[in-house]
Design an enzyme around this catalytic site. Structure first.
Site: not given
Length: 195
Positions: A177, A126
């Site tokens: 992220h 991610s």
């Protein structure tokens, strides 16, 4: 006679998706990918292990996932965003951006966990996936708010939505992220040459 140029297939992105899926399948066959200890043993990022000299974990953690849902979420976003970014910046630059954004995300996550004393196991693509979105944001800025059928507003909304999901869901590494998105944005500034 005029010949319309056919868009190239995003080969590097396809290889990255396949590689992530193959790694997960092999790990799932040999153990339980929902088990944190198993993920830590086979490449997950654990701050105290990194500090003991296992720096490779900042890299390998990008390719191991916690279960099928985690893998699917990342690969769907990677397939959608990554292919578009590769078409815009080229395959080699795309690979550099993918790996750089993933490392940036894992480094920020490592730094925050080290500062807070959190010794969770981190894994997944991610950070790199958010890097693709960050890269697309810069490419859209350079192209007056649009790139590959995407708008700057839409990309920023996608980042906000994903971060909101991460904040409201337990066990999501939002620092990876954020670090990945920032890393992808900065790397795209360095790598993207507008035609």
């Amino acid at each position: 006679m005029y010949k319309e140029e056919r868009p190239k297939r995003p080969l590097v992105n396809i290889i990255l998706v396949i590689f992530n899926v193959v790694v997960w399948c092999v790990m799932e066959l040999l153990g339980d990918t929902l088990d944190g200890a198993y993920i830590a043993k086979y490449g997950g990022m654990v701050p105290n292990l990194v500090l003991e000299g296992e720096w490779y974990r900042l890299f390998t953690a990008m390719f191991v996932h916690f279960g099928a849902e985690h893998l699917a979420n990342n690969m769907i976003l990677l397939g959608a965003a990554g292919g578009r970014l590769e078409a815009v910046i080229g395959s080699f630059r795309y690979l550099i951006l993918y790996l750089g954004a993933g490392l940036t995300g894992n480094l920020l996550s490592f730094y925050i966990m080290e500062r807070t004393g959190d010794m969770a196991v981190c894994a997944g693509a991610s950070g790199a996936v958010f890097g693709m979105i960050g890269g697309l944001v810069w490419a859209a800025v350079r192209n007056k708010g649009r790139i590959e059928g995407l708008t700057l507003k839409g990309l920023l909304f996608m980042i906000a939505l994903c971060l909101y999901y991460g904040i409201t869901t337990a066990g999501v590494d939002n620092w990876a992220h954020l670090g990945g998105a920032l890393g992808g944005f900065v790397l795209c500034i360095l790598l993207y040459r507008k035609k």
